[in-house]
Structures are given as C-alpha cells and as structure tokens.
Scaffold this motif. Structure first.
Motif, mmCIF file in Angstrom:
data_model
loop_
_atom_site.group_PDB
_atom_site.id
_atom_site.type_symbol
_atom_site.label_atom_id
_atom_site.label_comp_id
_atom_site.label_asym_id
_atom_site.label_seq_id
_atom_site.Cartn_x
_atom_site.Cartn_y
_atom_site.Cartn_z
ATOM 1 N N PHE A 4 96.071 -54.129 -13.421
ATOM 2 C CA PHE A 4 95.551 -52.775 -13.225
ATOM 3 C C PHE A 4 94.531 -52.495 -14.436
ATOM 4 N N THR A 5 94.903 -52.690 -15.666
ATOM 5 C CA THR A 5 94.251 -52.330 -16.751
ATOM 6 C C THR A 5 93.184 -53.233 -16.817
ATOM 7 N N ASP A 8 90.602 -52.310 -14.504
ATOM 8 C CA ASP A 8 89.918 -51.051 -14.768
ATOM 9 C C ASP A 8 88.942 -51.329 -15.955
ATOM 10 N N ARG A 9 89.196 -52.068 -16.890
ATOM 11 C CA ARG A 9 88.319 -52.388 -18.308
ATOM 12 C C ARG A 9 86.989 -52.951 -17.636
ATOM 13 N N LEU A 10 87.169 -54.090 -16.988
ATOM 14 C CA LEU A 10 86.109 -54.982 -16.314
ATOM 15 C C LEU A 10 85.129 -53.899 -15.420
ATOM 16 N N VAL A 17 82.477 -47.581 -13.705
ATOM 17 C CA VAL A 17 83.427 -46.774 -12.746
ATOM 18 C C VAL A 17 84.892 -47.293 -12.961
ATOM 19 N N GLY A 18 85.948 -46.404 -13.094
ATOM 20 C CA GLY A 18 87.267 -46.986 -13.254
ATOM 21 C C GLY A 18 87.976 -47.316 -11.746
ATOM 22 N N ILE A 19 88.984 -48.154 -11.839
ATOM 23 C CA ILE A 19 89.670 -48.582 -10.508
ATOM 24 C C ILE A 19 90.277 -47.533 -9.773
ATOM 25 N N GLU A 20 90.703 -46.397 -10.354
ATOM 26 C CA GLU A 20 91.143 -45.259 -9.461
ATOM 27 C C GLU A 20 89.990 -44.698 -8.754
ATOM 28 N N ASP A 21 88.997 -44.587 -9.202
ATOM 29 C CA ASP A 21 87.786 -44.181 -8.729
ATOM 30 C C ASP A 21 87.369 -45.090 -7.394
ATOM 31 N N VAL A 22 87.539 -46.263 -7.658
ATOM 32 C CA VAL A 22 87.105 -47.482 -6.517
ATOM 33 C C VAL A 22 88.241 -47.120 -5.477
ATOM 34 N N THR A 64 94.156 -54.664 0.282
ATOM 35 C CA THR A 64 93.455 -55.834 -0.491
ATOM 36 C C THR A 64 92.500 -55.327 -0.868
ATOM 37 N N PHE A 65 92.141 -55.402 -2.333
ATOM 38 C CA PHE A 65 91.028 -55.190 -3.073
ATOM 39 C C PHE A 65 90.547 -56.575 -3.621
ATOM 40 N N THR A 66 89.390 -56.956 -3.490
ATOM 41 C CA THR A 66 89.021 -58.586 -3.842
ATOM 42 C C THR A 66 87.842 -57.892 -4.959
ATOM 43 N N LEU A 67 87.990 -58.575 -6.154
ATOM 44 C CA LEU A 67 86.817 -58.492 -7.131
ATOM 45 C C LEU A 67 86.491 -59.907 -7.573
#
Length: 105
Positions: A4-5, A8-10, A17-22, A64-67
């Motif tokens: 998660f961290t 979020d940093r990437l 933008v942060g992962i929570e917003d995404v 799922t979230f794919t990055l």
C-alpha cells in the motif's frame, strides 16, 4: 515497506495523487482518470452498501487494481456524504497477487 505504501508513493511521485483517492474515485465511478492512460486499471465490486440517516452512504468494495502490470487485490470502505464529499475510510486489504518481470536482451 508494505505494498500500500509503495503504491501510494509511486502514484504521488508520478501522478500527484494518492492511492486512497484512486481507490475512492475508481470504486465509485468504476473507472480511473484519463491521466493513467493505460498504466492503471481498476475492477471494483460493491459487496455492501448502507444508507445512513443523514443522507450519506457507506460502501464496501473489493476487487483488483492493476498498476504497470502488477495486480493487487483490495478491499476498502468508502463513505459518501449527502453533500457530495467522499473518502476512503479504511483499506482492509491491499496485496500484490500477480506481476511480470521483463528483461531486455
């Protein structure tokens, strides 16, 4: 550093933008902003919705979230109030489950 961290940093460094917003945007709309241009995809499924007396709604999503070819399973709780404000209230699960490694020859 947990997944998660790291994500979020990437996202903060590359897309501001942060992962929570995404997760919030992706879960509530079913898609991600155009700025990701194929780098990220979300496939959320609402497994619970509760209407609150004040007009707000609470949701539980999983999916799922794919990055960049790394797929993560997630489960999160999103709150949307009657005035249109929305936020992730909890991320219960965020773990990598599939990735590919490529090597240039």
């Amino acid at each position: 550093m947990d997944a998660f961290t790291a994500v979020d940093r990437l996202l903060a460094g590359r897309y501001q933008v942060g992962i929570e917003d995404v997760l919030c945007e992706g879960c509530l709309t079913g898609r991600l902003p155009a700025m990701f241009a194929g780098d990220a995809v979300i496939a959320p499924r609402c497994i619970r919705m509760q209407a609150d007396a004040d007009g707000g709604r609470s949701f539980t999503f999983e999916g799922t979230f794919t990055l960049m070819e790394v797929r993560y399973n997630f489960r999160c709780h999103v709150f949307a109030d009657a005035g249109g404000q929305r936020f992730v209230s909890d991320v219960a699960l965020f773990e990598p489950v599939e990735w590919e490694t490529r090597m240039a020859l």
